[in-house]
Design a protein around this motif. Structure first.
Motif, PDB file in Angstrom:
ATOM      1  N   MET A   1       0.853  -1.196   0.000  1.00  0.00           N
ATOM      2  CA  MET A   1       0.000   0.000   0.000  1.00  0.00           C
ATOM      3  C   MET A   1       0.886   1.242   0.000  1.00  0.00           C
ATOM      4  O   MET A   1       1.803   1.355   0.797  1.00  0.00           O
ATOM      5  N   ALA A   2       0.647   2.149  -0.948  1.00  0.00           N
ATOM      6  CA  ALA A   2       1.433   3.387  -0.929  1.00  0.00           C
ATOM      7  C   ALA A   2       1.108   4.145   0.351  1.00  0.00           C
ATOM      8  O   ALA A   2      -0.006   4.074   0.851  1.00  0.00           O
ATOM      9  N   ARG A   3       2.085   4.827   0.877  1.00  0.00           N
ATOM     10  CA  ARG A   3       1.891   5.472   2.163  1.00  0.00           C
ATOM     11  C   ARG A   3       0.944   6.660   2.033  1.00  0.00           C
ATOM     12  O   ARG A   3       0.740   7.193   0.956  1.00  0.00           O
ATOM     13  N   ASP A   4       0.399   7.060   3.170  1.00  0.00           N
ATOM     14  CA  ASP A   4      -0.411   8.265   3.190  1.00  0.00           C
ATOM     15  C   ASP A   4       0.504   9.479   3.118  1.00  0.00           C
ATOM     16  O   ASP A   4       1.712   9.366   3.005  1.00  0.00           O
ATOM     17  N   THR A   5      -0.057  10.657   3.170  1.00  0.00           N
ATOM     18  CA  THR A   5       0.739  11.878   3.020  1.00  0.00           C
ATOM     19  C   THR A   5       1.852  11.902   4.057  1.00  0.00           C
ATOM     20  O   THR A   5       1.722  11.392   5.161  1.00  0.00           O
ATOM     21  N   ASP A   6       2.968  12.507   3.672  1.00  0.00           N
ATOM     22  CA  ASP A   6       4.139  12.494   4.527  1.00  0.00           C
ATOM     23  C   ASP A   6       4.922  13.778   4.264  1.00  0.00           C
ATOM     24  O   ASP A   6       4.809  14.387   3.211  1.00  0.00           O
ATOM     25  N   GLU A   7       5.725  14.168   5.207  1.00  0.00           N
ATOM     26  CA  GLU A   7       6.568  15.342   4.984  1.00  0.00           C
ATOM     27  C   GLU A   7       7.617  15.024   3.926  1.00  0.00           C
ATOM     28  O   GLU A   7       7.932  13.871   3.676  1.00  0.00           O
ATOM     29  N   ALA A   8       8.185  16.080   3.319  1.00  0.00           N
ATOM     30  CA  ALA A   8       9.152  15.865   2.245  1.00  0.00           C
ATOM     31  C   ALA A   8      10.419  15.209   2.786  1.00  0.00           C
ATOM     32  O   ALA A   8      10.707  14.057   2.500  1.00  0.00           O
ATOM     33  N   GLY A   9      11.165  15.922   3.582  1.00  0.00           N
ATOM     34  CA  GLY A   9      12.323  15.343   4.250  1.00  0.00           C
ATOM     35  C   GLY A   9      13.446  14.951   3.318  1.00  0.00           C
ATOM     36  O   GLY A   9      13.511  15.368   2.164  1.00  0.00           O
ATOM     37  N   THR A  10      14.345  14.140   3.854  1.00  0.00           N
ATOM     38  CA  THR A  10      15.462  13.640   3.077  1.00  0.00           C
ATOM     39  C   THR A  10      15.475  12.123   3.188  1.00  0.00           C
ATOM     40  O   THR A  10      14.632  11.536   3.845  1.00  0.00           O
ATOM     41  N   GLY A  11      16.473  11.515   2.542  1.00  0.00           N
ATOM     42  CA  GLY A  11      16.544  10.056   2.567  1.00  0.00           C
ATOM     43  C   GLY A  11      16.054   9.490   1.252  1.00  0.00           C
ATOM     44  O   GLY A  11      15.582  10.230   0.374  1.00  0.00           O
ATOM     45  N   PRO A  12      16.159   8.180   1.110  1.00  0.00           N
ATOM     46  CA  PRO A  12      15.803   7.570  -0.175  1.00  0.00           C
ATOM     47  C   PRO A  12      14.304   7.619  -0.471  1.00  0.00           C
ATOM     48  O   PRO A  12      13.480   7.695   0.449  1.00  0.00           O
ATOM     49  N   ILE A  13      14.009   7.550  -1.738  1.00  0.00           N
ATOM     50  CA  ILE A  13      12.612   7.451  -2.186  1.00  0.00           C
ATOM     51  C   ILE A  13      12.038   6.131  -1.660  1.00  0.00           C
ATOM     52  O   ILE A  13      12.660   5.079  -1.781  1.00  0.00           O
ATOM     53  N   ARG A  14      10.830   6.218  -1.074  1.00  0.00           N
ATOM     54  CA  ARG A  14      10.222   5.005  -0.507  1.00  0.00           C
ATOM     55  C   ARG A  14       9.034   4.515  -1.324  1.00  0.00           C
ATOM     56  O   ARG A  14       8.646   3.351  -1.225  1.00  0.00           O
ATOM     57  N   SER A  15       8.452   5.422  -2.112  1.00  0.00           N
ATOM     58  CA  SER A  15       7.256   5.007  -2.863  1.00  0.00           C
ATOM     59  C   SER A  15       7.116   5.853  -4.121  1.00  0.00           C
ATOM     60  O   SER A  15       7.456   7.042  -4.129  1.00  0.00           O
ATOM     61  N   ILE A  16       6.619   5.196  -5.155  1.00  0.00           N
ATOM     62  CA  ILE A  16       6.379   5.878  -6.439  1.00  0.00           C
ATOM     63  C   ILE A  16       4.967   5.526  -6.891  1.00  0.00           C
ATOM     64  O   ILE A  16       4.582   4.347  -6.865  1.00  0.00           O
ATOM     65  N   VAL A  17       4.213   6.538  -7.290  1.00  0.00           N
ATOM     66  CA  VAL A  17       2.908   6.298  -7.890  1.00  0.00           C
ATOM     67  C   VAL A  17       2.964   6.698  -9.358  1.00  0.00           C
ATOM     68  O   VAL A  17       3.423   7.799  -9.689  1.00  0.00           O
ATOM     69  N   VAL A  18       2.538   5.787 -10.211  1.00  0.00           N
ATOM     70  CA  VAL A  18       2.413   6.059 -11.638  1.00  0.00           C
ATOM     71  C   VAL A  18       0.947   6.361 -11.894  1.00  0.00           C
ATOM     72  O   VAL A  18       0.093   5.499 -11.638  1.00  0.00           O
ATOM     73  N   LEU A  19       0.639   7.552 -12.386  1.00  0.00           N
ATOM     74  CA  LEU A  19      -0.754   7.890 -12.691  1.00  0.00           C
ATOM     75  C   LEU A  19      -1.004   7.626 -14.166  1.00  0.00           C
ATOM     76  O   LEU A  19      -0.495   8.362 -15.017  1.00  0.00           O
ATOM     77  N   GLY A  20      -1.755   6.574 -14.467  1.00  0.00           N
ATOM     78  CA  GLY A  20      -2.082   6.262 -15.853  1.00  0.00           C
ATOM     79  C   GLY A  20      -1.683   4.851 -16.211  1.00  0.00           C
ATOM     80  O   GLY A  20      -0.576   4.406 -15.887  1.00  0.00           O
ATOM     81  N   GLY A  21      -2.595   4.146 -16.881  1.00  0.00           N
ATOM     82  CA  GLY A  21      -2.338   2.757 -17.254  1.00  0.00           C
ATOM     83  C   GLY A  21      -2.376   2.552 -18.753  1.00  0.00           C
ATOM     84  O   GLY A  21      -2.850   1.528 -19.239  1.00  0.00           O
ATOM     85  N   GLY A  22      -1.851   3.533 -19.510  1.00  0.00           N
ATOM     86  CA  GLY A  22      -1.673   3.335 -20.954  1.00  0.00           C
ATOM     87  C   GLY A  22      -0.318   2.681 -21.197  1.00  0.00           C
ATOM     88  O   GLY A  22       0.326   2.168 -20.276  1.00  0.00           O
ATOM     89  N   THR A  23       0.116   2.712 -22.456  1.00  0.00           N
ATOM     90  CA  THR A  23       1.413   2.103 -22.783  1.00  0.00           C
ATOM     91  C   THR A  23       2.518   2.725 -21.938  1.00  0.00           C
ATOM     92  O   THR A  23       3.400   2.026 -21.425  1.00  0.00           O
ATOM     93  N   ALA A  24       2.476   4.052 -21.780  1.00  0.00           N
ATOM     94  CA  ALA A  24       3.548   4.729 -21.040  1.00  0.00           C
ATOM     95  C   ALA A  24       3.528   4.314 -19.563  1.00  0.00           C
ATOM     96  O   ALA A  24       4.576   4.015 -18.979  1.00  0.00           O
ATOM     97  N   GLY A  25       2.343   4.294 -18.957  1.00  0.00           N
ATOM     98  CA  GLY A  25       2.253   3.993 -17.531  1.00  0.00           C
ATOM     99  C   GLY A  25       2.741   2.595 -17.210  1.00  0.00           C
ATOM    100  O   GLY A  25       3.558   2.392 -16.300  1.00  0.00           O
ATOM    101  N   TRP A  26       2.291   1.621 -18.006  1.00  0.00           N
ATOM    102  CA  TRP A  26       2.692   0.242 -17.689  1.00  0.00           C
ATOM    103  C   TRP A  26       4.126  -0.041 -18.095  1.00  0.00           C
ATOM    104  O   TRP A  26       4.818  -0.830 -17.435  1.00  0.00           O
ATOM    105  N   ALA A  27       4.590   0.603 -19.158  1.00  0.00           N
ATOM    106  CA  ALA A  27       6.011   0.438 -19.507  1.00  0.00           C
ATOM    107  C   ALA A  27       6.879   1.026 -18.394  1.00  0.00           C
ATOM    108  O   ALA A  27       7.864   0.416 -17.962  1.00  0.00           O
ATOM    109  N   ALA A  28       6.493   2.206 -17.904  1.00  0.00           N
ATOM    110  CA  ALA A  28       7.282   2.849 -16.844  1.00  0.00           C
ATOM    111  C   ALA A  28       7.277   1.990 -15.579  1.00  0.00           C
ATOM    112  O   ALA A  28       8.330   1.766 -14.957  1.00  0.00           O
TER     113      ALA A  28
END
Ligand SMILES: Cc1cc2nc3c(=O)[nH]c(=O)nc-3n(C[C@H](O)[C@H](O)[C@H](O)COP(=O)(O)OP(=O)(O)OC[C@H]3O[C@@H](n4cnc5c(N)ncnc54)[C@H](O)[C@@H]3O)c2cc1C
Length: 510
Positions: A1-28
């Motif tokens: 489950m993608a996390r709920d809203t969070d402060e920006a902060g520093t450190g590694p990326i923990r979650s990515i949301v791809v908006l869109g399920g066309g060729t670009a979204g699923w390829a990405a």
């Protein structure tokens, strides 16, 4: 489950949301899932069950096979499930003038002579009164002309330089890649996004779904298509409009039944206010007319397309509207636009899906942490802008060199003022026969040569280092190269033979 809203902060990326399920979204999503194993980064694709995909996008260029290798996907399996056929290049009909044809084939062309690319040798042969044939030195053009195909040979063999791409059903590609990504743990959310909340520093905090649920992430890929839901509608990044150079802003698309033999190339035919594509798949033929709405009405464009079809259409026509150009910034705050959300160039050289993939490769090279370093984002944006602008120039080249003056559209194309970058390249070629592609440019000097030559631009001189080779030796090299091309073509089979034993559509779809 993608996390709920969070402060920006520093450190590694923990979650990515791809908006869109066309060729670009699923390829990405597939590429990220493949490239980021073991990082613990949660990947989620949000796709609307209500908003459709563009659904066209049937022709590709050879780097599509690099994607399959990158993902570890078996080419034959992919081709079977996406109704793919092979593409050895593009045949341009009526572009220079009605009745004229030329090829933009893939793969090698002859071999360097005196360390100069072979097209200088071609220029020498032409300048000395010869009439060499492309098909003698380009295996792809030779096979395409004969409706034949063969896979590339082992390194060192006569067919080692053969390159090909695929024609496929873009809808099936998105489904194939969705299944792949989900197997690698990507989560799919079927919901329409109605809005987004933003942090004080401008970043996107969370997507707000139709039922009010929030889906937050550290990084968002906007693959929402032309609308650019995040990059434009939410962040208001702005769009650079290139219609003054690329006036085509609509397309009407229509599938028909398969017409045999299926050619192993894309057909691109100039029409009164644009051009028509014809793309053979295993189970159907894709047809469309890309046109300028300032020069022809939708009704007349459809009538023109229908008038050219060899068989009756199998579906209702679809009209698609677009504006050639790019987002001012492909990456802003924590949103990276990929696919149609990042910009669009008409499909004349089948570059759109490639640009989506290239955006993801660039993102991996510039992969951020949560601090989202501005210098890193600026470097990414500069690379993306450079790439699409060089492709833009290449596409304009097809239009501006026309000799046609039979319609207002073509007269406007001849009269357009060129981007400075293109005008310089054209001048250099006219003076010296040289082409100077920049580092990382998609289309090589050879591709540029094919369009210059096909459209009738002859340089005032060729590379003097080619003249160092004495005449008898030069003639012997050309003879040997032509013989090697002919020999390599002997290993080919009719293109249709590669599919006629393939599963029928119903069996092929997952
Ligand atoms: C006429 C034409 C011909 C083309 N031919 C070629 C070609 O031959 N070769 C080539 O490489 N490319 C071609 N293209 C481009 C190609 O179709 C696209 O690059 C490719 O399909 C990628 O599209 P996309 O995924 O970016 O957008 P889309 O296919 O539009 O997908 C957008 C996705 O975003 C989702 N979405 C949008 N808004 C929301 C929301 N609010 N909430 C949730 N989900 C949302 C939609 O549901 C959909 O899943 C062509 C394009 C056109 C217009």
């Amino acid at each position: 489950m993608a996390r709920d809203t969070d402060e920006a902060g520093t450190g590694p990326i923990r979650s990515i949301v791809v908006l869109g399920g066309g060729t670009a979204g699923w390829a990405a999503a597939s590429m990220l899932a493949r490239a980021l194993p073991g990082t613990g980064i949660e990947l989620t694709v949000v796709e609307s069950p209500e908003i459709g995909t563009v659904g066209v996008g049937e022709a590709t260029i050879p780097p599509i096979l690099d994607l399959l290798r990158f993902l570890g996907i078996d080419e034959a399996d992919f081709c079977r499930h996406t109704q793919a056929t092979y593409k050895l290049g593009i045949r341009f009909t009526d572009w220079r003038r009605p009745g004229h044809r030329y090829w933009h084939p893939f793969g090698t062309f002859g071999a360097p002579i005196n360390r100069r690319p072979f097209f200088h040798a071609w220029q020498r042969a032409v300048a000395s009164g010869g009439s060499p044939a492309f098909t003698d030195f380009s295996l792809a053009a030779r096979l395409a002309q004969a409706n034949a195909f063969r896979p590339s040979g082992a390194p060192g063999s006569e067919s080692a330089g053969l390159r090909y791409a695929l024609h496929f059903d873009a809808g099936l590609v998105a489904r194939y890649l969705a299944a792949y990504a989900e197997r690698l743990g990507v989560r799919r959310v079927a919901a329409t996004v109605r809005g987004a909340t933003r942090a004080a520093d401008g970043r996107i905090e969370a997507l707000v779904l139709a039922d009010g649920t929030r889906v937050g992430a550290d990084l968002y890929l906007d693959c929402s298509g032309f609308r650019g839901f995040l990059i434009e509608q939410t962040l208001g990044t702005g769009y650079l409009d290139w219609r003054r150079w690329l006036p085509c802003d609509r397309a009407v698309a229509l599938p028909t039944a398969v017409v045999r033999p299926r050619p192993p190339y894309t057909e691109s035919s100039a029409r009164p206010a644009g051009w028509r594509w014809c793309i053979p798949l295993r189970h159907r033929t894709g047809n469309g007319y890309v046109y300028s709405s300032a020069h022809v009405s939708d009704e007349a464009a459809l009538a023109d397309l229908l008038g050219e079809l060899p068989v009756a259409p199998e579906a209702e026509p679809r009209v698609l509207r677009f504006t050639a150009g790019r987002r001012r910034l492909a990456w802003q705050h924590n949103v990276v636009a990929v696919g149609l959300a990042s910009g669009f160039l008409e499909p004349l050289e089948s570059t759109s899906i490639h640009l989506a993939l290239s955006s993801v490769y660039h993102l991996l090279e510039h992969f951020p942490d949560r601090s989202l370093a501005p210098g890193n984002i600026a470097a990414y944006n500069a690379a993306i802008a450079e790439e699409i602008e060089r492709i833009r120039d290449f596409i304009i080249l097809h239009y501006c060199l026309t000799e046609r003056d039979d319609t207002p559209f073509w007269r406007d194309c001849r009269a357009m003022e060129l981007p400075a970058s293109l005008a310089e390249r054209l001048e250099l070629y006219r003076e010296t026969g040289r082409i100077r592609p920049r580092a990382g440019e998609l289309f090589t000097d050879l591709s540029w040569f094919y369009i210059f030559e096909g459209m009738g631009v002859r340089p005032r001189q060729h590379d003097p280092l080619i003249d160092v080779v004495p005449v008898p030796q030069f003639a012997e090299i050309l003879r040997r190269l032509a013989a090697e091309t002919a020999e390599a073509a002997r290993g080919a089979r009719p293109h249709d033979e590669y599919f006629d034993a393939a599963p029928r559509p119903a069996e092929a779809v997952r």
